[in-house]
Design an enzyme around this catalytic site. Sequence first.
Site, mmCIF file in Angstrom:
data_model
loop_
_atom_site.group_PDB
_atom_site.id
_atom_site.type_symbol
_atom_site.label_atom_id
_atom_site.label_comp_id
_atom_site.label_asym_id
_atom_site.label_seq_id
_atom_site.Cartn_x
_atom_site.Cartn_y
_atom_site.Cartn_z
ATOM 1 N N SER A 132 6.303 3.452 1.856
ATOM 2 C CA SER A 132 6.684 3.094 3.221
ATOM 3 C C SER A 132 7.954 3.831 3.609
ATOM 4 O O SER A 132 8.809 4.124 2.761
ATOM 5 C CB SER A 132 6.937 1.581 3.334
ATOM 6 O OG SER A 132 7.493 1.245 4.593
ATOM 7 N N TYR A 145 11.104 -5.959 0.501
ATOM 8 C CA TYR A 145 10.062 -4.999 0.856
ATOM 9 C C TYR A 145 10.550 -3.567 0.620
ATOM 10 O O TYR A 145 9.858 -2.739 0.024
ATOM 11 C CB TYR A 145 9.643 -5.183 2.312
ATOM 12 C CG TYR A 145 8.494 -4.289 2.719
ATOM 13 C CD1 TYR A 145 7.195 -4.574 2.293
ATOM 14 C CD2 TYR A 145 8.695 -3.166 3.507
ATOM 15 C CE1 TYR A 145 6.132 -3.757 2.653
ATOM 16 C CE2 TYR A 145 7.643 -2.344 3.867
ATOM 17 C CZ TYR A 145 6.366 -2.646 3.444
ATOM 18 O OH TYR A 145 5.314 -1.830 3.795
#
Length: 248
Positions: A132, A145
């Site tokens: 990501s 995350y």
Amino acid sequence: MFSVKNKKVLITGGSSGIGLALVKHFIAAGAEVMVIDLQPSVELAEAGAEIFVADVGNETELAEAFQKAATDRKLDVVINNAGIALPEGRYEDADLANLDKVLHVNVRGVYLGLKYASRYLNDGGCIINTASAAAHITFPEYSSYSVSKGGVLAMTRTAALQLGRRGIRVNAVSPGTVLTPMESIDGPEARISAQATALERPARVEDIMGAYHFLAADESSYITGTEIRVDGGWIAGMTYNLMDKALA
């Protein structure tokens, strides 16, 4: 060129969003597609892939799923795509149970995916991990995350070094904000991406597919240990929109 026809492709986390789009894309491109997912969706069942139910962070379940997927012949491509994001808040208020869940799927799941992909991949095959843009640029309350996706990039590099002698390539795709059932067009990330990306919009799932397809194709046989960012230019730097707002 860049054909993936007849390649045997295994994708984790294919029930929705990027994963479901990957399943549909590789099937349409002529690949034989299998999916490992904890809770297969109706849309996934209708897509035409062979499905194995497993928790990617559970070694026993994942090992069994990989073994079944490679029963008739070994795999050509493994895409470690399964991932989750959970609410965090500030460190002082953080729920460690949520941290454990994120790391279980996003880090342990990819680690185990690499372990069993290496066992069931053909020499010369490839692994693609979904990381990501959050591994590089994050938000104040995105700690677990971002940490997990940074870990995916680190594992991508080490796996590339470990598996290179077998001709197995290991790379990562790092999407920015993508419109999925988890992120609507009026969601906070999508609204921010309209200001923070050079292209002034969030991605559609279709915008991400080319990076995976490119890395899976034989023509990319000398690309390993690296990352393709599909973030609309978010990480490139300050946009005109942000400059205009800051200087207004």
